[in-house]
Design an enzyme around this catalytic site. Sequence first.
Site, PDB file in Angstrom:
ATOM      1  N   ASP A 127       0.832  -1.205   0.000  1.00 51.02           N
ATOM      2  CA  ASP A 127       0.000   0.000   0.000  1.00 51.02           C
ATOM      3  C   ASP A 127       0.867   1.255   0.000  1.00 51.02           C
ATOM      4  O   ASP A 127       1.626   1.493   0.947  1.00 51.02           O
ATOM      5  CB  ASP A 127      -0.897  -0.023   1.253  1.00 51.02           C
ATOM      6  CG  ASP A 127      -2.144   0.820   1.097  1.00 51.02           C
ATOM      7  OD1 ASP A 127      -2.224   1.603   0.136  1.00 51.02           O
ATOM      8  OD2 ASP A 127      -3.049   0.688   1.930  1.00 51.02           O
ATOM      9  N   ASP A 128       0.785   2.031  -1.084  1.00 51.71           N
ATOM     10  CA  ASP A 128       1.472   3.336  -1.183  1.00 51.71           C
ATOM     11  C   ASP A 128       2.991   3.225  -1.285  1.00 51.71           C
ATOM     12  O   ASP A 128       3.711   4.159  -0.909  1.00 51.71           O
ATOM     13  CB  ASP A 128       1.131   4.233   0.002  1.00 51.71           C
ATOM     14  CG  ASP A 128      -0.294   4.754  -0.027  1.00 51.71           C
ATOM     15  OD1 ASP A 128      -1.058   4.338  -0.911  1.00 51.71           O
ATOM     16  OD2 ASP A 128      -0.647   5.572   0.849  1.00 51.71           O
ATOM     17  N   CYS A 169      -6.192   3.929  -3.811  1.00 53.62           N
ATOM     18  CA  CYS A 169      -6.378   2.542  -3.388  1.00 53.62           C
ATOM     19  C   CYS A 169      -7.535   1.787  -4.028  1.00 53.62           C
ATOM     20  O   CYS A 169      -7.331   0.794  -4.726  1.00 53.62           O
ATOM     21  CB  CYS A 169      -6.563   2.503  -1.872  1.00 53.62           C
ATOM     22  SG  CYS A 169      -5.240   3.290  -0.934  1.00 53.62           S
ATOM     23  N   ARG A 185      -7.531  -1.568  -6.736  1.00 54.47           N
ATOM     24  CA  ARG A 185      -7.921  -2.911  -6.315  1.00 54.47           C
ATOM     25  C   ARG A 185      -9.101  -3.422  -7.127  1.00 54.47           C
ATOM     26  O   ARG A 185      -9.217  -4.627  -7.387  1.00 54.47           O
ATOM     27  CB  ARG A 185      -8.218  -2.894  -4.815  1.00 54.47           C
ATOM     28  CG  ARG A 185      -6.975  -2.608  -4.002  1.00 54.47           C
ATOM     29  CD  ARG A 185      -7.255  -2.029  -2.617  1.00 54.47           C
ATOM     30  NE  ARG A 185      -6.054  -1.386  -2.120  1.00 54.47           N
ATOM     31  CZ  ARG A 185      -5.085  -2.002  -1.442  1.00 54.47           C
ATOM     32  NH1 ARG A 185      -5.203  -3.289  -1.154  1.00 54.47           N
ATOM     33  NH2 ARG A 185      -4.012  -1.354  -1.046  1.00 54.47           N
ATOM     34  N   LYS A 192      -5.522  -5.986   3.347  1.00 54.43           N
ATOM     35  CA  LYS A 192      -6.474  -4.898   3.130  1.00 54.43           C
ATOM     36  C   LYS A 192      -7.361  -5.155   1.905  1.00 54.43           C
ATOM     37  O   LYS A 192      -6.867  -5.396   0.815  1.00 54.43           O
ATOM     38  CB  LYS A 192      -5.698  -3.593   2.950  1.00 54.43           C
ATOM     39  CG  LYS A 192      -6.531  -2.410   2.493  1.00 54.43           C
ATOM     40  CD  LYS A 192      -5.649  -1.192   2.295  1.00 54.43           C
ATOM     41  CE  LYS A 192      -6.390  -0.083   1.572  1.00 54.43           C
ATOM     42  NZ  LYS A 192      -5.568   1.106   1.362  1.00 54.43           N
ATOM     43  N   HIS A 233     -10.685  -3.082   0.920  1.00 49.18           N
ATOM     44  CA  HIS A 233     -10.992  -1.723   0.457  1.00 49.18           C
ATOM     45  C   HIS A 233     -11.869  -1.654  -0.798  1.00 49.18           C
ATOM     46  O   HIS A 233     -11.704  -0.780  -1.642  1.00 49.18           O
ATOM     47  CB  HIS A 233      -9.709  -0.914   0.230  1.00 49.18           C
ATOM     48  CG  HIS A 233      -9.904   0.541   0.539  1.00 49.18           C
ATOM     49  ND1 HIS A 233      -8.884   1.461   0.484  1.00 49.18           N
ATOM     50  CD2 HIS A 233     -11.018   1.243   0.911  1.00 49.18           C
ATOM     51  CE1 HIS A 233      -9.337   2.657   0.799  1.00 49.18           C
ATOM     52  NE2 HIS A 233     -10.644   2.549   1.058  1.00 49.18           N
ATOM     53  N   SER A 280      -8.534   0.992   4.714  1.00 44.94           N
ATOM     54  CA  SER A 280      -7.195   1.453   5.071  1.00 44.94           C
ATOM     55  C   SER A 280      -6.979   1.523   6.584  1.00 44.94           C
ATOM     56  O   SER A 280      -7.923   1.729   7.355  1.00 44.94           O
ATOM     57  CB  SER A 280      -6.937   2.835   4.458  1.00 44.94           C
ATOM     58  OG  SER A 280      -6.898   2.762   3.053  1.00 44.94           O
ATOM     59  N   HIS A 336       1.199   2.249   4.170  1.00 37.67           N
ATOM     60  CA  HIS A 336       0.227   3.344   4.215  1.00 37.67           C
ATOM     61  C   HIS A 336       0.287   4.035   5.580  1.00 37.67           C
ATOM     62  O   HIS A 336       0.480   3.396   6.600  1.00 37.67           O
ATOM     63  CB  HIS A 336      -1.171   2.755   3.977  1.00 37.67           C
ATOM     64  CG  HIS A 336      -2.251   3.752   3.730  1.00 37.67           C
ATOM     65  ND1 HIS A 336      -2.759   4.571   4.721  1.00 37.67           N
ATOM     66  CD2 HIS A 336      -2.950   4.063   2.605  1.00 37.67           C
ATOM     67  CE1 HIS A 336      -3.719   5.323   4.225  1.00 37.67           C
ATOM     68  NE2 HIS A 336      -3.843   5.034   2.939  1.00 37.67           N
ATOM     69  N   ASP A 367      -0.168  -0.674  -4.922  1.00 38.06           N
ATOM     70  CA  ASP A 367      -1.507  -0.329  -5.419  1.00 38.06           C
ATOM     71  C   ASP A 367      -1.569   1.023  -6.104  1.00 38.06           C
ATOM     72  O   ASP A 367      -2.495   1.311  -6.853  1.00 38.06           O
ATOM     73  CB  ASP A 367      -2.544  -0.400  -4.284  1.00 38.06           C
ATOM     74  CG  ASP A 367      -2.321   0.660  -3.212  1.00 38.06           C
ATOM     75  OD1 ASP A 367      -1.189   1.181  -3.077  1.00 38.06           O
ATOM     76  OD2 ASP A 367      -3.282   0.966  -2.489  1.00 38.06           O
ATOM     77  N   ASN A 368      -0.605   1.888  -5.817  1.00 38.00           N
ATOM     78  CA  ASN A 368      -0.505   3.199  -6.477  1.00 38.00           C
ATOM     79  C   ASN A 368       0.869   3.765  -6.180  1.00 38.00           C
ATOM     80  O   ASN A 368       1.669   3.153  -5.463  1.00 38.00           O
ATOM     81  CB  ASN A 368      -1.607   4.167  -6.011  1.00 38.00           C
ATOM     82  CG  ASN A 368      -1.823   4.203  -4.533  1.00 38.00           C
ATOM     83  OD1 ASN A 368      -2.867   3.774  -4.030  1.00 38.00           O
ATOM     84  ND2 ASN A 368      -0.837   4.685  -3.778  1.00 38.00           N
ATOM     85  N   LYS A 393       1.325   9.723  -5.332  1.00 38.29           N
ATOM     86  CA  LYS A 393      -0.027   9.232  -5.093  1.00 38.29           C
ATOM     87  C   LYS A 393      -1.074  10.321  -5.306  1.00 38.29           C
ATOM     88  O   LYS A 393      -0.889  11.468  -4.934  1.00 38.29           O
ATOM     89  CB  LYS A 393      -0.139   8.698  -3.663  1.00 38.29           C
ATOM     90  CG  LYS A 393      -1.527   8.217  -3.278  1.00 38.29           C
ATOM     91  CD  LYS A 393      -1.585   7.755  -1.838  1.00 38.29           C
ATOM     92  CE  LYS A 393      -2.996   7.300  -1.464  1.00 38.29           C
ATOM     93  NZ  LYS A 393      -3.082   6.807  -0.073  1.00 38.29           N
TER      94      LYS A 393
END
Length: 477
Positions: free
Chosen positions: A39-40, A78, A82, A132, A134, A157, A236, A288-289, A306
């Site tokens: 994540d991130d 996010c 996904r 996660k 989301h 998150s 994240h 994810d990003n 992001k």
Amino acid sequence: MPVSLARLFLAAVLLGSLISSALAADVATKPNFVFINIDDLGYADIEPFGSEYNRTPNLNAMAEEGMKLTCFYAAPVCSPSRASLMTGSYPKRCLTIPHVLFPIYAQGLDPDEVTIAELMKEQGYATGIIGKWHLGDQPEYLPTKQGFDYYYGLPYSNDMGPAEDGVKSNYGAPLPKVKGQGQPPLPLMRNETVLKRVLAKDQTELVKNYTDEAVKFIRDNQEKPFFLYLPHSAVHFPLYPGDAFRGKNSHGLYSDWVEEVDWSVGQVLQTLKDLGLDDRTLVIFTSDNGGSLHHGAVNKPLRAGKGTTFEGGMRVPTIARWPGKIPAGTSSDEVVGMIDVLPTLVKLAGGTVPTDRTLDGGDIGPILAGAKDAKSPHDAYYFYRGLNLEAVRSGPWKLRLKEGELYNLKEDISETKNVAADNADVVERLQKLADEMDGDLGLTKVGPGCRKLGMVKDPQPLIGYDGKIRPGFEPQK
């Protein structure tokens, strides 16, 4: 029963047994899949992609034994990313929301969407998600309703909860003051049971717990093909590296957590080796990003991060490893992304993608196999931020629509030199591609090619503001 009928019956039984055995043998030889989604994570946050101070020996080994995908696109944030992974479609096609999903939202990934997990189950796979989700926290949207046999993790998150629980501040930082009611408590779940309200101490244990659960899932399903989706809550905000990693990197909590994620990858890979599953398991590592610059991510040499459709917001560090199938120590700069994972893995599993709906992804198996002439399945790639189309790429050219800026990413990966004035024909061609998309997904509004968004009546929190777990989700006594 007459003798002749008895013989026919016996022959039918034997034939059925042989067919069943053949099918079982076929299932047993199918490849396993492990998809690790951070994540991130920034483009240059791991050593294979140029990190100067995060130590990632396990990811180094993974890159040396596999392939780096240096132009792998996700989404700016996010939930859309996904949704693409689950459906093989552009985010706007399958999840028409302007930003991300929040707790107690009525919206979510529609149950009528055909997910990668559902397609894997059709091929005899055990399916699990650890981490996660989301894509909606209401019962209709949870992973167990979207094709997953097993779920352990957070429904959204790790920053979505009340400030007093430590979810709005990093490890050791003072708790911020928040006006108003805020968000309900953050739940840790197993399948459709809320295990606990997540507090600061629990945040420090997320990576270890996810890793232990992932290893257990692999061990429990080693006799059949499995699809394991491992979407970490790290890195994240808020930053909560585990006790064994916190303070080990002089660059702070963010780097500590990156290094703990690398440890987790190592545990998964070692488990596959120990069980003799290494050669029949495709492992993909990605984010994810783009990384959040405000919280310590590094996206160099990419521009921004992001939340944007610049390269730093959507191009993510990705590694694919499959001994004997993916050539070791290789790299590909072909345009690929989250939308390609579903069609690629489903084909490798022996299945077929749905034909009753539009999928935007393509099979990148030849690229992963190192085929000499393998090319991206995308003549054009579209950069959506929420409902808005902000850029179009074709070949090395990327046109930012609102600004009218054109970049040659082959020569200028950092998007620093606008060459629109010298390439009017390219601008016109890419603008035409954008205009054609207006009749499909739409440029700013919901177009005719967008599928329906999941919607429920009277959404309720999984843990109420009073701390009580929603009826039906309580742990069994």
